[in-house]
Write a protein that holds these residues in place. Structure first.
Motif, PDB file in Angstrom:
ATOM      1  N   PHE A 195      -4.457   0.340   6.904  1.00  0.00           N
ATOM      2  CA  PHE A 195      -5.068  -0.648   6.031  1.00  0.00           C
ATOM      3  C   PHE A 195      -4.407  -2.019   6.201  1.00  0.00           C
ATOM      4  O   PHE A 195      -5.056  -3.055   6.016  1.00  0.00           O
ATOM      5  CB  PHE A 195      -5.011  -0.185   4.577  1.00  0.00           C
ATOM      6  CG  PHE A 195      -6.145   0.719   4.208  1.00  0.00           C
ATOM      7  CD1 PHE A 195      -7.336   0.192   3.732  1.00  0.00           C
ATOM      8  CD2 PHE A 195      -6.049   2.085   4.352  1.00  0.00           C
ATOM      9  CE1 PHE A 195      -8.395   1.016   3.406  1.00  0.00           C
ATOM     10  CE2 PHE A 195      -7.093   2.926   4.035  1.00  0.00           C
ATOM     11  CZ  PHE A 195      -8.286   2.391   3.555  1.00  0.00           C
ATOM     12  N   GLN A 215     -13.713  -1.721   5.739  1.00  0.00           N
ATOM     13  CA  GLN A 215     -12.696  -1.016   4.957  1.00  0.00           C
ATOM     14  C   GLN A 215     -13.341   0.066   4.102  1.00  0.00           C
ATOM     15  O   GLN A 215     -12.804   1.171   3.967  1.00  0.00           O
ATOM     16  CB  GLN A 215     -11.940  -2.009   4.079  1.00  0.00           C
ATOM     17  CG  GLN A 215     -11.106  -3.012   4.856  1.00  0.00           C
ATOM     18  CD  GLN A 215     -10.607  -4.148   3.991  1.00  0.00           C
ATOM     19  OE1 GLN A 215     -10.893  -4.223   2.803  1.00  0.00           O
ATOM     20  NE2 GLN A 215      -9.859  -5.064   4.591  1.00  0.00           N
ATOM     21  N   VAL A 263      -6.506   0.250  -3.437  1.00  0.00           N
ATOM     22  CA  VAL A 263      -6.357   0.644  -2.032  1.00  0.00           C
ATOM     23  C   VAL A 263      -5.388   1.820  -1.925  1.00  0.00           C
ATOM     24  O   VAL A 263      -5.550   2.703  -1.069  1.00  0.00           O
ATOM     25  CB  VAL A 263      -5.857  -0.542  -1.182  1.00  0.00           C
ATOM     26  CG1 VAL A 263      -5.576  -0.101   0.254  1.00  0.00           C
ATOM     27  CG2 VAL A 263      -6.890  -1.660  -1.178  1.00  0.00           C
ATOM     28  N   PHE A 286       0.814  -1.207   0.000  1.00  0.00           N
ATOM     29  CA  PHE A 286       0.000   0.000   0.000  1.00  0.00           C
ATOM     30  C   PHE A 286       0.855   1.268   0.000  1.00  0.00           C
ATOM     31  O   PHE A 286       0.429   2.297  -0.531  1.00  0.00           O
ATOM     32  CB  PHE A 286      -0.937  -0.002   1.205  1.00  0.00           C
ATOM     33  CG  PHE A 286      -1.851  -1.203   1.268  1.00  0.00           C
ATOM     34  CD1 PHE A 286      -2.271  -1.831   0.109  1.00  0.00           C
ATOM     35  CD2 PHE A 286      -2.272  -1.715   2.485  1.00  0.00           C
ATOM     36  CE1 PHE A 286      -3.106  -2.946   0.150  1.00  0.00           C
ATOM     37  CE2 PHE A 286      -3.111  -2.814   2.543  1.00  0.00           C
ATOM     38  CZ  PHE A 286      -3.526  -3.435   1.380  1.00  0.00           C
ATOM     39  N   TYR A 305      -6.524  -5.313   7.007  1.00  0.00           N
ATOM     40  CA  TYR A 305      -6.413  -6.547   6.223  1.00  0.00           C
ATOM     41  C   TYR A 305      -6.054  -7.737   7.096  1.00  0.00           C
ATOM     42  O   TYR A 305      -6.717  -8.774   7.050  1.00  0.00           O
ATOM     43  CB  TYR A 305      -5.366  -6.365   5.117  1.00  0.00           C
ATOM     44  CG  TYR A 305      -5.950  -5.927   3.798  1.00  0.00           C
ATOM     45  CD1 TYR A 305      -6.568  -4.675   3.669  1.00  0.00           C
ATOM     46  CD2 TYR A 305      -5.894  -6.729   2.671  1.00  0.00           C
ATOM     47  CE1 TYR A 305      -7.112  -4.273   2.460  1.00  0.00           C
ATOM     48  CE2 TYR A 305      -6.440  -6.330   1.465  1.00  0.00           C
ATOM     49  CZ  TYR A 305      -7.036  -5.100   1.361  1.00  0.00           C
ATOM     50  OH  TYR A 305      -7.578  -4.705   0.171  1.00  0.00           O
TER      51      TYR A 305
END
Length: 367
Positions: free
Chosen positions: A313, A339, A291, A68, A317
């Motif tokens: 994030f 999310q 994302v 990410f 996850y």
């Protein structure tokens, strides 16, 4: 004066408002959990414990965050120049091909630390190549970058399917994937990093690409705020008219910006391809490119903010996967809803609370 134009201190803009948005996201997520008959507090406890409670969980969290960070930086670089790159998913996918070709060519002959620089270059070049045509169409033909980059995601997906099924597949195997890289084509795990804090990495695939991602954050910060090119990019993003009046060449800035953006997205492939699976697989990106859009927006397009948003994030996850296992009534689809709420409040509705905060700030400060 409208609330949108009232200047606020940095600690409010970059600290208080994101935290309040995050609180709202988790509040409404808690309502969803409560509506199905589970305790929101117990769910939050399990989520955080799964992501941060032991070394292996932290390793998985940082592994996801690494991907990410790369895609968040990719989106942020483009946004600073007034461009919205929706193609990080495809650029990362094609970047995997660049990294895999280097690993497949060198893993028999040299150690990983010799392969790694060439893999970084290869993944960046392939990612940049994927962004080059949309950049040229925007710069020279006026085709909107959002449309062209998102369409290229589909083109790259089809191309990679063909390459994996017809070219790189191991003879006799059904799975559309390349052969497993030898040790010279694999990035080492960061067992020592977790070991510093007394934990064990276990099966978590946290690898050297995490450190590469942090270096890229520093380089992007230097590029955007400490170089002439970065100044030109920010000027173009704020006012194309002012940039043109100052003699800045629009086509040049767009092309360079998108090549850098695509290169950063392509480097994301180092994490899953050379670090986790040690082979090129179908759909290895797994949505990290999309994302990255939320990560960039949450991080205010600043490398430091992107690191924090990527970690968030990563927690969602990894912690979400543990939560759906420990609390079966909360399915994986519900984790996606959570999310989505974070993205909604911290991204699309990031300025929803700003008018009220401005009024309170003006009353307290007397301005």
């Amino acid at each position: 004066m409208s609330t949108a134009s009232v200047p606020l201190p940095a600690w409010i803009n970059y600290g208080l408002i994101p935290l309040l948005n995050l609180f709202l996201a988790f509040f409404f997520s808690g309502l969803v959990v409560w509506a199905i008959g589970e305790s929101p507090f117990e769910a939050l406890k399990l989520l955080l414990a799964g992501a941060l409670g032991r070394g292996e969980g932290i390793g998985f969290t940082l592994f996801y965050a690494t991907s990410f960070i790369f895609t968040g930086l990719s989106v942020a670089v483009a946004i600073h120049a007034g461009l919205f790159n929706i193609g990080s998913e495809g650029q990362a996918y094609l970047g995997g091909l660049g990294a895999a070709l280097v690993a497949l060519s060198l893993d028999r002959y040299v150690p990983w630390y010799v392969t790694m620089p060439f893999a970084i270059i290869g993944s960046a070049l392939f990612g940049a190549a994927c962004a080059a045509i949309p950049a040229w169409l925007q710069a020279k033909r006026g085709s909107h970058i959002v449309i062209t980059t998102i369409m290229f995601n589909f083109i790259v997906s089809s191309l990679m399917n063909y390459i994996l099924v017809r070219v790189l597949i191991v003879p006799g195997k059904m799975a559309p994937e390349s052969r497993t890289f030898l040790e010279g084509g694999q990035l080492p795990k960061l067992d020592w990093l977790i070991g510093i804090f007394g934990g064990r990495l276990g099966a978590a695939p946290l690898n050297f690409s995490f450190l590469i991602a942090l270096v890229m954050c520093l380089l992007v910060w230097l590029l955007i705020w400490r170089t002439k090119l970065g100044y030109e990019m920010r000027t173009l993003g704020h006012s194309p008219t002012a940039a043109s009046y100052a003699g800045m060449r629009y086509a040049r800035i767009v092309m360079i910006t998108m090549l850098i953006s695509g290169g950063l997205a392509g480097m994301m492939a180092l994490n899953p391809v050379m670090g986790a699976s040690a082979r090129l697989q179908i759909e290895f990106v797994g949505g990290a490119g999309f994302v990255g859009i939320a990560v960039s927006l949450m991080g205010r397009n600043h490398p430091a903010g992107i690191i924090l948003a990527a970690l968030l994030f990563g927690v969602l996850y990894q912690g979400g996967a543990e939560l759906s296992f420990d609390m079966p009534t909360i399915t994986r689809d519900m984790i996606v809803v959570i999310q989505g709420l974070v993205i909604l409040f911290a991204g699309a509705l990031e300025y929803m609370l700003r008018p009220a905060i401005v009024r309170v700030y003006q009353q307290i400060s007397g301005k």
